[in-house]
Design a protein around this motif. Sequence first.
Motif, mmCIF file in Angstrom:
data_model
loop_
_atom_site.group_PDB
_atom_site.id
_atom_site.type_symbol
_atom_site.label_atom_id
_atom_site.label_comp_id
_atom_site.label_asym_id
_atom_site.label_seq_id
_atom_site.Cartn_x
_atom_site.Cartn_y
_atom_site.Cartn_z
ATOM 1 N N PRO A 72 3.950 18.697 -8.548
ATOM 2 C CA PRO A 72 5.381 18.487 -8.317
ATOM 3 C C PRO A 72 5.688 17.172 -7.597
ATOM 4 C CG PRO A 72 4.670 20.552 -7.322
ATOM 5 C CD PRO A 72 3.493 19.949 -7.984
ATOM 6 N N SER A 73 4.775 16.698 -6.761
ATOM 7 C CA SER A 73 4.986 15.420 -6.078
ATOM 8 C C SER A 73 5.026 14.268 -7.074
ATOM 9 C CB SER A 73 3.879 15.168 -5.058
ATOM 10 O OG SER A 73 3.892 16.132 -4.052
ATOM 11 N N ILE A 74 4.099 14.265 -8.003
ATOM 12 C CA ILE A 74 4.081 13.216 -9.025
ATOM 13 C C ILE A 74 5.283 13.370 -9.954
ATOM 14 C CG2 ILE A 74 2.779 12.234 -10.958
ATOM 15 C CD1 ILE A 74 1.528 11.702 -8.220
ATOM 16 N N ALA A 75 5.638 14.612 -10.295
ATOM 17 C CA ALA A 75 6.766 14.845 -11.206
ATOM 18 C C ALA A 75 8.080 14.365 -10.607
ATOM 19 C CB ALA A 75 6.864 16.328 -11.565
ATOM 20 N N VAL A 76 8.334 14.657 -9.333
ATOM 21 C CA VAL A 76 9.587 14.224 -8.720
ATOM 22 C C VAL A 76 9.592 12.706 -8.543
ATOM 23 C CG1 VAL A 76 9.002 14.502 -6.257
ATOM 24 C CG2 VAL A 76 11.343 14.871 -7.023
ATOM 25 N N LEU A 77 8.442 12.094 -8.315
ATOM 26 C CA LEU A 77 8.356 10.642 -8.225
ATOM 27 C C LEU A 77 8.694 9.998 -9.573
ATOM 28 C CD1 LEU A 77 5.985 8.500 -6.274
ATOM 29 C CD2 LEU A 77 6.055 8.088 -8.702
ATOM 30 N N VAL A 78 8.161 10.555 -10.653
ATOM 31 C CA VAL A 78 8.448 10.023 -11.990
ATOM 32 C C VAL A 78 9.932 10.188 -12.311
ATOM 33 C CG1 VAL A 78 8.052 10.425 -14.463
ATOM 34 C CG2 VAL A 78 6.113 10.288 -12.886
ATOM 35 N N ARG A 79 10.493 11.350 -11.985
ATOM 36 C CA ARG A 79 11.920 11.549 -12.258
ATOM 37 C C ARG A 79 12.780 10.628 -11.393
ATOM 38 N NH1 ARG A 79 13.700 16.254 -10.912
ATOM 39 N NH2 ARG A 79 11.844 17.114 -9.961
ATOM 40 N N ARG A 80 12.310 10.313 -10.179
ATOM 41 C CA ARG A 80 13.037 9.353 -9.323
ATOM 42 C C ARG A 80 13.006 7.959 -9.954
ATOM 43 N NH1 ARG A 80 16.918 7.662 -7.519
ATOM 44 N NH2 ARG A 80 16.794 5.971 -6.063
ATOM 45 N N LEU A 81 11.859 7.569 -10.490
ATOM 46 C CA LEU A 81 11.771 6.285 -11.185
ATOM 47 C C LEU A 81 12.674 6.272 -12.416
ATOM 48 C CD1 LEU A 81 7.960 5.567 -10.859
ATOM 49 C CD2 LEU A 81 9.815 4.276 -9.801
ATOM 50 N N ALA A 89 5.475 5.004 -15.525
ATOM 51 C CA ALA A 89 4.262 4.188 -15.413
ATOM 52 C C ALA A 89 4.345 3.215 -14.231
ATOM 53 C CB ALA A 89 4.010 3.431 -16.708
ATOM 54 N N TYR A 90 5.538 3.015 -13.692
ATOM 55 C CA TYR A 90 5.680 2.169 -12.506
ATOM 56 C C TYR A 90 4.889 2.744 -11.330
ATOM 57 C CZ TYR A 90 9.014 -1.401 -13.871
ATOM 58 O OH TYR A 90 9.607 -2.492 -14.438
ATOM 59 N N TYR A 91 4.558 4.021 -11.386
ATOM 60 C CA TYR A 91 3.743 4.639 -10.336
ATOM 61 C C TYR A 91 2.422 3.897 -10.166
ATOM 62 C CZ TYR A 91 0.565 7.868 -8.076
ATOM 63 O OH TYR A 91 -0.366 8.421 -7.239
ATOM 64 N N PHE A 92 1.853 3.429 -11.259
ATOM 65 C CA PHE A 92 0.560 2.741 -11.200
ATOM 66 C C PHE A 92 0.656 1.405 -10.478
ATOM 67 C CE2 PHE A 92 0.102 5.547 -14.922
ATOM 68 C CZ PHE A 92 -0.904 6.345 -14.404
ATOM 69 N N MET A 93 1.876 0.938 -10.266
ATOM 70 C CA MET A 93 2.084 -0.278 -9.502
ATOM 71 C C MET A 93 1.571 -0.096 -8.070
ATOM 72 S SD MET A 93 5.658 -2.405 -9.113
ATOM 73 C CE MET A 93 6.597 -0.930 -9.146
ATOM 74 N N GLY A 100 1.731 -3.741 -4.229
ATOM 75 C CA GLY A 100 2.109 -2.622 -5.075
ATOM 76 C C GLY A 100 2.873 -1.519 -4.373
ATOM 77 N N PRO A 101 2.357 -0.984 -3.254
ATOM 78 C CA PRO A 101 3.103 0.080 -2.570
ATOM 79 C C PRO A 101 4.478 -0.365 -2.084
ATOM 80 C CG PRO A 101 0.838 0.026 -1.811
ATOM 81 C CD PRO A 101 1.032 -1.181 -2.680
ATOM 82 N N ILE A 102 4.603 -1.615 -1.690
ATOM 83 C CA ILE A 102 5.897 -2.122 -1.233
ATOM 84 C C ILE A 102 6.875 -2.189 -2.403
ATOM 85 C CG2 ILE A 102 7.096 -4.133 -0.267
ATOM 86 C CD1 ILE A 102 4.450 -4.656 1.315
ATOM 87 N N LEU A 103 6.416 -2.684 -3.551
ATOM 88 C CA LEU A 103 7.284 -2.753 -4.727
ATOM 89 C C LEU A 103 7.706 -1.366 -5.187
ATOM 90 C CD1 LEU A 103 5.509 -5.581 -6.770
ATOM 91 C CD2 LEU A 103 7.638 -5.737 -5.469
ATOM 92 N N LEU A 104 6.768 -0.403 -5.136
ATOM 93 C CA LEU A 104 7.107 0.967 -5.517
ATOM 94 C C LEU A 104 8.126 1.553 -4.543
ATOM 95 C CD1 LEU A 104 6.655 3.361 -7.406
ATOM 96 C CD2 LEU A 104 4.810 4.092 -5.893
ATOM 97 N N LEU A 105 7.949 1.303 -3.258
ATOM 98 C CA LEU A 105 8.896 1.794 -2.260
ATOM 99 C C LEU A 105 10.294 1.234 -2.512
ATOM 100 C CD1 LEU A 105 9.389 3.414 0.341
ATOM 101 C CD2 LEU A 105 8.834 1.328 1.602
ATOM 102 N N VAL A 106 10.380 -0.033 -2.858
ATOM 103 C CA VAL A 106 11.678 -0.640 -3.164
ATOM 104 C C VAL A 106 12.326 0.083 -4.339
ATOM 105 C CG1 VAL A 106 12.785 -2.738 -4.057
ATOM 106 C CG2 VAL A 106 11.146 -2.892 -2.177
ATOM 107 N N LYS A 107 11.547 0.388 -5.379
ATOM 108 C CA LYS A 107 12.085 1.118 -6.537
ATOM 109 C C LYS A 107 12.564 2.511 -6.140
ATOM 110 C CE LYS A 107 11.514 -1.772 -9.899
ATOM 111 N NZ LYS A 107 12.689 -2.322 -10.545
ATOM 112 N N LEU A 108 11.850 3.156 -5.210
ATOM 113 C CA LEU A 108 12.189 4.521 -4.828
ATOM 114 C C LEU A 108 13.414 4.603 -3.926
ATOM 115 C CD1 LEU A 108 8.614 5.956 -4.221
ATOM 116 C CD2 LEU A 108 10.113 6.391 -6.171
ATOM 117 N N VAL A 109 13.723 3.545 -3.186
ATOM 118 C CA VAL A 109 14.873 3.598 -2.283
ATOM 119 C C VAL A 109 16.146 3.022 -2.896
ATOM 120 C CG1 VAL A 109 13.476 3.590 -0.194
ATOM 121 C CG2 VAL A 109 14.321 1.441 -1.085
#
Length: 138
Positions: A72-81, A89-93, A100-109
């Motif tokens: 569910p953690s990965i699923a909600v992250l994908v749906r957030r993206l 696939a941006y998760y692999f960033m 990478g983690p900073i860019l992903l955090l920017v996408k998530l917020v």
Amino acid sequence: MEWYLKVLKEHYADFNGRARRQEYWMFVLFNTLVAFGIIIVGGILTALTDTDAIMQFFVGLYIIYILGTFIPSIAVLVRRLHDTNNSGAYYFMSFIPLVGPILLLVKLVEDGTRGTNQYGVDPKNPNDEINEIGQPKI
């Protein structure tokens, strides 16, 4: 807590659709609180009783919890993206060192796409019809 339970009950392995910022971050918050709660209670009880059996029980409970909430953690992250109109696939960033983690955090917020996008209707306003340039349809 409502958002946390919604992800676990209704969208356990649902990688389709969109998740609001609030849904994602409330799930992350409660998931972290439960995980740390298991660790803290286990540590306190182990220290008070000085037995390895209690420690092993709580380590096992923690591992089961982490494995149970992994999908569910990965699923909600994908749906957030998806809500930000990005592929899952941006998760692999996040595997790119340092950046990478900073860019992903920017996408998530960042705020989700207003209106319907290729991944579904806007979860904030599911009945609000907005065209591609952000103007209401007439």
